[in-house]
Design a protein around this motif. Structure first.
Motif, PDB file in Angstrom:
ATOM      1  N   VAL A  35       0.887  -1.157   0.000  1.00 46.53           N
ATOM      2  CA  VAL A  35       0.000   0.000   0.000  1.00 46.53           C
ATOM      3  C   VAL A  35       0.928   1.210   0.000  1.00 46.53           C
ATOM      4  O   VAL A  35       1.466   1.582   1.034  1.00 46.53           O
ATOM      5  N   ALA A  36       1.168   1.757  -1.169  1.00 44.26           N
ATOM      6  CA  ALA A  36       2.110   2.868  -1.298  1.00 44.26           C
ATOM      7  C   ALA A  36       1.834   3.948  -0.258  1.00 44.26           C
ATOM      8  O   ALA A  36       0.674   4.210   0.092  1.00 44.26           O
ATOM      9  N   GLY A  37       2.896   4.539   0.234  1.00 47.21           N
ATOM     10  CA  GLY A  37       2.781   5.555   1.274  1.00 47.21           C
ATOM     11  C   GLY A  37       1.834   6.685   0.928  1.00 47.21           C
ATOM     12  O   GLY A  37       1.159   7.234   1.795  1.00 47.21           O
ATOM     13  N   SER A  38       1.750   7.022  -0.352  1.00 47.25           N
ATOM     14  CA  SER A  38       0.883   8.127  -0.770  1.00 47.25           C
ATOM     15  C   SER A  38      -0.598   7.816  -0.563  1.00 47.25           C
ATOM     16  O   SER A  38      -1.421   8.719  -0.424  1.00 47.25           O
ATOM     17  N   VAL A  39      -0.972   6.549  -0.521  1.00 42.31           N
ATOM     18  CA  VAL A  39      -2.377   6.138  -0.379  1.00 42.31           C
ATOM     19  C   VAL A  39      -2.933   6.505   1.002  1.00 42.31           C
ATOM     20  O   VAL A  39      -4.131   6.776   1.136  1.00 42.31           O
ATOM     21  N   TRP A  40      -2.084   6.563   2.004  1.00 45.17           N
ATOM     22  CA  TRP A  40      -2.542   6.760   3.381  1.00 45.17           C
ATOM     23  C   TRP A  40      -3.140   8.143   3.624  1.00 45.17           C
ATOM     24  O   TRP A  40      -3.716   8.396   4.672  1.00 45.17           O
ATOM     25  N   LYS A  41      -3.040   9.030   2.642  1.00 47.67           N
ATOM     26  CA  LYS A  41      -3.652  10.355   2.751  1.00 47.67           C
ATOM     27  C   LYS A  41      -4.905  10.472   1.879  1.00 47.67           C
ATOM     28  O   LYS A  41      -5.538  11.501   1.866  1.00 47.67           O
ATOM     29  N   LYS A  42      -5.242   9.403   1.160  1.00 49.56           N
ATOM     30  CA  LYS A  42      -6.389   9.434   0.243  1.00 49.56           C
ATOM     31  C   LYS A  42      -7.513   8.591   0.835  1.00 49.56           C
ATOM     32  O   LYS A  42      -7.503   7.366   0.746  1.00 49.56           O
ATOM     33  N   GLU A  43      -8.468   9.262   1.409  1.00 52.04           N
ATOM     34  CA  GLU A  43      -9.526   8.609   2.172  1.00 52.04           C
ATOM     35  C   GLU A  43     -10.274   7.529   1.391  1.00 52.04           C
ATOM     36  O   GLU A  43     -10.510   6.436   1.907  1.00 52.04           O
ATOM     37  N   LEU A  44     -10.647   7.810   0.151  1.00 50.56           N
ATOM     38  CA  LEU A  44     -11.406   6.832  -0.632  1.00 50.56           C
ATOM     39  C   LEU A  44     -10.602   5.559  -0.886  1.00 50.56           C
ATOM     40  O   LEU A  44     -11.135   4.452  -0.781  1.00 50.56           O
ATOM     41  N   MET A  45      -9.357   5.699  -1.224  1.00 48.29           N
ATOM     42  CA  MET A  45      -8.513   4.538  -1.482  1.00 48.29           C
ATOM     43  C   MET A  45      -8.237   3.769  -0.195  1.00 48.29           C
ATOM     44  O   MET A  45      -8.119   2.550  -0.194  1.00 48.29           O
ATOM     45  N   LEU A  46      -8.155   4.474   0.889  1.00 47.08           N
ATOM     46  CA  LEU A  46      -7.821   3.884   2.174  1.00 47.08           C
ATOM     47  C   LEU A  46      -8.936   3.005   2.735  1.00 47.08           C
ATOM     48  O   LEU A  46      -8.669   2.038   3.453  1.00 47.08           O
ATOM     49  N   GLU A  47     -10.175   3.298   2.370  1.00 42.48           N
ATOM     50  CA  GLU A  47     -11.312   2.522   2.880  1.00 42.48           C
ATOM     51  C   GLU A  47     -11.167   1.033   2.586  1.00 42.48           C
ATOM     52  O   GLU A  47     -11.384   0.192   3.453  1.00 42.48           O
ATOM     53  N   GLY A  48     -10.803   0.690   1.353  1.00 43.07           N
ATOM     54  CA  GLY A  48     -10.634  -0.716   0.974  1.00 43.07           C
ATOM     55  C   GLY A  48      -9.491  -1.376   1.720  1.00 43.07           C
ATOM     56  O   GLY A  48      -9.590  -2.539   2.130  1.00 43.07           O
ATOM     57  N   VAL A  49      -8.429  -0.648   1.920  1.00 43.55           N
ATOM     58  CA  VAL A  49      -7.270  -1.170   2.654  1.00 43.55           C
ATOM     59  C   VAL A  49      -7.678  -1.493   4.085  1.00 43.55           C
ATOM     60  O   VAL A  49      -7.405  -2.586   4.603  1.00 43.55           O
ATOM     61  N   LEU A  50      -8.355  -0.558   4.729  1.00 41.62           N
ATOM     62  CA  LEU A  50      -8.754  -0.755   6.121  1.00 41.62           C
ATOM     63  C   LEU A  50      -9.782  -1.881   6.255  1.00 41.62           C
ATOM     64  O   LEU A  50      -9.754  -2.637   7.235  1.00 41.62           O
ATOM     65  N   ARG A  51     -10.651  -2.026   5.265  1.00 40.28           N
ATOM     66  CA  ARG A  51     -11.625  -3.117   5.280  1.00 40.28           C
ATOM     67  C   ARG A  51     -10.898  -4.463   5.245  1.00 40.28           C
ATOM     68  O   ARG A  51     -11.231  -5.394   5.969  1.00 40.28           O
ATOM     69  N   TYR A  52      -9.894  -4.560   4.402  1.00 43.75           N
ATOM     70  CA  TYR A  52      -9.101  -5.794   4.304  1.00 43.75           C
ATOM     71  C   TYR A  52      -8.342  -6.056   5.609  1.00 43.75           C
ATOM     72  O   TYR A  52      -8.343  -7.175   6.127  1.00 43.75           O
ATOM     73  N   LEU A  53      -7.692  -5.037   6.138  1.00 41.35           N
ATOM     74  CA  LEU A  53      -6.897  -5.204   7.355  1.00 41.35           C
ATOM     75  C   LEU A  53      -7.758  -5.527   8.573  1.00 41.35           C
ATOM     76  O   LEU A  53      -7.282  -6.159   9.525  1.00 41.35           O
ATOM     77  N   GLU A  54      -9.023  -5.122   8.533  1.00 40.11           N
ATOM     78  CA  GLU A  54      -9.936  -5.385   9.651  1.00 40.11           C
ATOM     79  C   GLU A  54     -10.025  -6.887   9.947  1.00 40.11           C
ATOM     80  O   GLU A  54     -10.170  -7.298  11.094  1.00 40.11           O
ATOM     81  N   GLU A  55      -9.899  -7.709   8.893  1.00 40.19           N
ATOM     82  CA  GLU A  55      -9.988  -9.165   9.056  1.00 40.19           C
ATOM     83  C   GLU A  55      -8.863  -9.732   9.917  1.00 40.19           C
ATOM     84  O   GLU A  55      -9.035 -10.787  10.529  1.00 40.19           O
ATOM     85  N   ILE A  56      -7.725  -9.068   9.963  1.00 41.55           N
ATOM     86  CA  ILE A  56      -6.595  -9.591  10.753  1.00 41.55           C
ATOM     87  C   ILE A  56      -6.261  -8.696  11.952  1.00 41.55           C
ATOM     88  O   ILE A  56      -5.302  -8.947  12.669  1.00 41.55           O
TER      89      ILE A  56
END
Length: 159
Positions: A35-56
């Motif tokens: 997850v490129a560092g630049s993504v962590w400031k983009k709320e829309l892109m971050l939603e999917g990442v956080l949804r995936y990470l929620e599982e672990i």
């Protein structure tokens, strides 16, 4: 802890690789998510990442890994800080950063002569390999010149 990743053992950690596409050309490691560092400031892109990470969440330690090139890169520090802040705000219980980033990890892998542990690693395209090729060549040149100087000094004493 990270050594288990390379020996097909269950790992207690999950690596979140913050490197961009260009930096990923140096290879990657098992058990990671890029997850490129630049993504962590983009709320829309971050939603999917956080949804995936929620599982672990809570099951594994989250390890943030940047490129970590020895020439200090303020962009990397900011991106690591952003990712760390987001995960802590989302109440992830165990989040840490890999000191020295991929550069340090790659150097460890190189020292133990296990570069096959890296995935999609092409030495010719790898920034770390290029750095150490130059560094190793420079070290050999220093050693050779030191040896020549010693021999010259020894001959001067004899003569």
């Amino acid at each position: 802890v990270l050594t288990g990743l390379f020996q097909n053992k269950p790992s207690e950690c999950f690596v979140i690789d913050l490197r961009d596409d260009e930096e990923m050309k140096s290879g990657s490691i098992p058990m990671e998510m890029n997850v490129a560092g630049s993504v962590w400031k983009k709320e829309l892109m971050l939603e999917g990442v956080l949804r995936y990470l929620e599982e672990i969440k809570g099951q594994k330690d989250m390890v943030l890994m940047s490129m970590g090139h020895p020439s200090i890169n303020l962009r990397e520090d900011e991106e690591v800080d952003n990712a760390l802040s987001v995960l802590l705000q989302q109440d992830y219980p165990r989040v840490c950063t890999l000191s020295g980033g991929f550069f340090a990890l790659h150097e460890y892998i190189r020292r133990v002569n296990q570069t096959e542990w890296l995935i999609d690693h092409t030495p010719d395209a790898c920034a770390v390999c290029k750095h150490y090729l130059f560094s190793d060549t420079l070290q050999k040149a220093v050693e050779a010149s030191s040896e020549m100087a010693s021999k010259t000094a020894a001959k001067a004493k004899i003569g």
